[in-house]
Design a protein around this motif. Sequence first.
Motif, mmCIF file in Angstrom:
data_model
loop_
_atom_site.group_PDB
_atom_site.id
_atom_site.type_symbol
_atom_site.label_atom_id
_atom_site.label_comp_id
_atom_site.label_asym_id
_atom_site.label_seq_id
_atom_site.Cartn_x
_atom_site.Cartn_y
_atom_site.Cartn_z
ATOM 1 N N TYR A 205 0.851 -1.202 0.000
ATOM 2 C CA TYR A 205 0.000 0.000 0.000
ATOM 3 C C TYR A 205 0.883 1.247 0.000
ATOM 4 O O TYR A 205 1.660 1.477 0.913
ATOM 5 C CB TYR A 205 -0.908 0.011 1.222
ATOM 6 N N GLU A 206 0.740 2.069 -1.048
ATOM 7 C CA GLU A 206 1.531 3.301 -1.154
ATOM 8 C C GLU A 206 0.862 4.451 -0.410
ATOM 9 O O GLU A 206 1.370 4.953 0.570
ATOM 10 C CB GLU A 206 1.716 3.674 -2.631
ATOM 11 N N ARG A 207 -0.315 4.884 -0.883
ATOM 12 C CA ARG A 207 -0.998 6.013 -0.258
ATOM 13 C C ARG A 207 -2.403 6.164 -0.826
ATOM 14 O O ARG A 207 -2.767 5.514 -1.808
ATOM 15 C CB ARG A 207 -0.225 7.316 -0.481
ATOM 16 N N GLN A 208 -3.183 7.041 -0.182
ATOM 17 C CA GLN A 208 -4.555 7.311 -0.619
ATOM 18 C C GLN A 208 -4.629 8.693 -1.241
ATOM 19 O O GLN A 208 -4.010 9.639 -0.768
ATOM 20 C CB GLN A 208 -5.525 7.220 0.559
ATOM 21 N N GLN A 209 -5.392 8.795 -2.329
ATOM 22 C CA GLN A 209 -5.635 10.076 -2.979
ATOM 23 C C GLN A 209 -7.131 10.199 -3.217
ATOM 24 O O GLN A 209 -7.698 9.491 -4.036
ATOM 25 C CB GLN A 209 -4.883 10.165 -4.314
ATOM 26 N N GLU A 210 -7.764 11.089 -2.436
ATOM 27 C CA GLU A 210 -9.217 11.174 -2.432
ATOM 28 C C GLU A 210 -9.784 9.801 -2.061
ATOM 29 O O GLU A 210 -9.439 9.245 -1.045
ATOM 30 C CB GLU A 210 -9.736 11.649 -3.806
ATOM 31 N N LYS A 211 -10.623 9.221 -2.912
ATOM 32 C CA LYS A 211 -11.188 7.905 -2.623
ATOM 33 C C LYS A 211 -10.492 6.800 -3.417
ATOM 34 O O LYS A 211 -10.982 5.679 -3.491
ATOM 35 C CB LYS A 211 -12.689 7.898 -2.932
ATOM 36 N N MET A 212 -9.347 7.135 -3.994
ATOM 37 C CA MET A 212 -8.580 6.160 -4.759
ATOM 38 C C MET A 212 -7.353 5.740 -3.956
ATOM 39 O O MET A 212 -6.894 6.459 -3.068
ATOM 40 C CB MET A 212 -8.146 6.754 -6.102
ATOM 41 N N HIS A 213 -6.830 4.565 -4.278
ATOM 42 C CA HIS A 213 -5.705 4.008 -3.528
ATOM 43 C C HIS A 213 -4.580 3.636 -4.488
ATOM 44 O O HIS A 213 -4.798 2.919 -5.469
ATOM 45 C CB HIS A 213 -6.146 2.772 -2.747
ATOM 46 N N LEU A 214 -3.390 4.140 -4.194
ATOM 47 C CA LEU A 214 -2.217 3.849 -5.011
ATOM 48 C C LEU A 214 -1.477 2.655 -4.406
ATOM 49 O O LEU A 214 -1.086 2.681 -3.237
ATOM 50 C CB LEU A 214 -1.291 5.061 -5.064
#
Length: 295
Positions: A205-214
């Motif tokens: 798991y890298e990070r969250q951006q808004e409601k998306m997940h990188l």
Amino acid sequence: MKHENSDVVLVVDDSPESLGMLNVALNSEGYTALVALNGRQALAIAAKVPPDVVLLDAMMPEMDGFETCRRLKLILPNTPIIFMTGLTDVEDVVKGFAAGGVDYVTKPISPDEVIARIKRHIETAKLALSAQDALEHAGKKVFCVSELGRLSWATPYVHTLIEQTSKSSPSPWTSMAPLIEKWLKSDRLQNLKINCFSEPIEVYYERQQEKMHLLRIVQKAQPKNPQDLKNKLPITKRESEVLYWVSYGKTSWEISLILEMSPRTVNKHLEQIFKKLGVDNRTSAAAISIRILES
């Protein structure tokens, strides 16, 4: 009816009536409204709580909207700024765009029109940010999914990797989605291990951006072998095998046992290796070999 929304709107206007009306309209749509009565307040707020969009009055005392916009763009280069103005002359509209605005609405303000424009510009900004994120990660092992685990985008590297790993699956991303969704709702600190294909896939798991997940695919480095030395250096297959074991500190006698040749033959190969690599001892040759094997 109040809607679920986490987007932040900064409203900058020296009119308390306009601020009150817009605050009610934004709250009713689920937006978080931040208000500023002048440009300096707007800059101070934006530095602490970056908004998703700015509604900016063009005509304000001390610092007008055009100057405020120019300064906001220095700290919010990707945030859309919508001008609110009673000025309708072409020169003023052009001045607003030149300052960094993306749109404008004329006063008296229609709350429905403002909400519609806010929604459109926030969606556009998010798409642009997602595309930028994808470009920045091009060539890397990353992909982006929704909260349901569904693919939003993936780098070409990841697409190729998934295709190679899931040859027997007609829709690998569909197969992975429920596994990713369940993992996102649990402990993301632990890497996700996907075992539904011929080869396991490990996801970090890298990070969250808004409601998306990188997310990022974790790949264990494949151990290098003599062929890697042959590919990088002007040496033969047999010489690469000798050099490989030299890099592990093996003596000529030990190498002769491993490769089933005489120690004299090993030394002859070493002479050729030294000549081709431009070195005069085992230590220098090993240093070159190790640099390749550890890269």
